[in-house]
Motif scaffolding. Structure first.
Motif, short mmCIF file in Angstrom:
data_model
loop_
_atom_site.label_atom_id
_atom_site.label_comp_id
_atom_site.label_asym_id
_atom_site.label_seq_id
_atom_site.Cartn_x
_atom_site.Cartn_y
_atom_site.Cartn_z
N ASP A 44 0.91 -1.15 0.11
CA ASP A 44 0.10 0.22 -0.02
C ASP A 44 0.84 1.19 -0.12
N ARG A 45 0.82 2.11 -1.05
CA ARG A 45 1.68 3.18 -1.19
C ARG A 45 0.83 4.46 -0.81
N GLY A 46 -0.35 4.41 -0.27
CA GLY A 46 -1.29 5.49 0.33
C GLY A 46 -2.39 5.64 -0.83
N ASP A 47 -1.97 6.40 -2.13
CA ASP A 47 -2.87 6.73 -3.15
C ASP A 47 -3.19 5.64 -4.12
N HIS A 48 -2.05 4.61 -4.03
CA HIS A 48 -2.07 3.31 -5.08
C HIS A 48 -1.47 2.18 -4.18
N VAL A 49 -1.73 1.03 -5.06
CA VAL A 49 -1.18 -0.23 -4.39
C VAL A 49 -0.19 -0.72 -5.30
#
Length: 147
Positions: A44-49
């Motif tokens: 999980d990168r916050g705004d995207h995976v």
């Protein structure tokens, strides 16, 4: 390099189509020439995976595994794929899903180049037909799941 671009209107929601394409692990159930799929990791990168995944592609005597980095952007319903390792010199694809009255617009773009010139030449002969078949397979899977 070989490339293909296609946009279609489908009678499913943008979220349904996004979820279908994002579910890489299920590709062997319906995607032509896909013998196996393995998700190495998801982060999980916050705004995207960010997903690292392997696909085993099998066609006649040709059987190859290649790894990809898949960026899943659920907020904007976009999926970007870039090549990590395997038989390609280069591979990138993008799926975009836009809500539309009565369904959604699905856009798919891919370009690639095999390391092996013989494979690249063979791919060029059937590539557009193969990519259309891939898109139709996602359509058929959506019909199976959502109607």
């Amino acid at each position: 390099m070989t490339s293909h671009s296609e946009t279609k209107f489908l009678l499913y929601t943008a979220d349904q189509m996004y979820d279908l394409v994002a579910d890489v692990a299920k590709y062997p159930k319906f995607l032509p020439w896909t013998a196996a799929a393995r998700v190495r990791s998801t982060t999980d990168r916050g705004d995207h995976v960010e997903m690292l995944a392997d696909l085993v592609i099998s066609f006649k005597v040709f059987r190859e595994t290649f790894g990809s980095r898949v960026l899943l952007w659920p907020g904007i319903r976009k999926i970007d794929t870039s090549y990590l390792d395997g038989p390609f010199k280069h591979l990138e694809s993008t799926w975009q899903f836009r809500a539309a009255e009565g369904g959604c617009e699905v856009s798919f773009e891919v370009d690639f180049e095999f390391k092996n010139r013989l494979l690249q030449g063979a791919a060029g002969m059937f590539f557009n037909e193969a990519m259309q078949r891939v898109v139709r397979s996602f359509e058929a899977r959506a019909k199976e799941l959502y109607t």
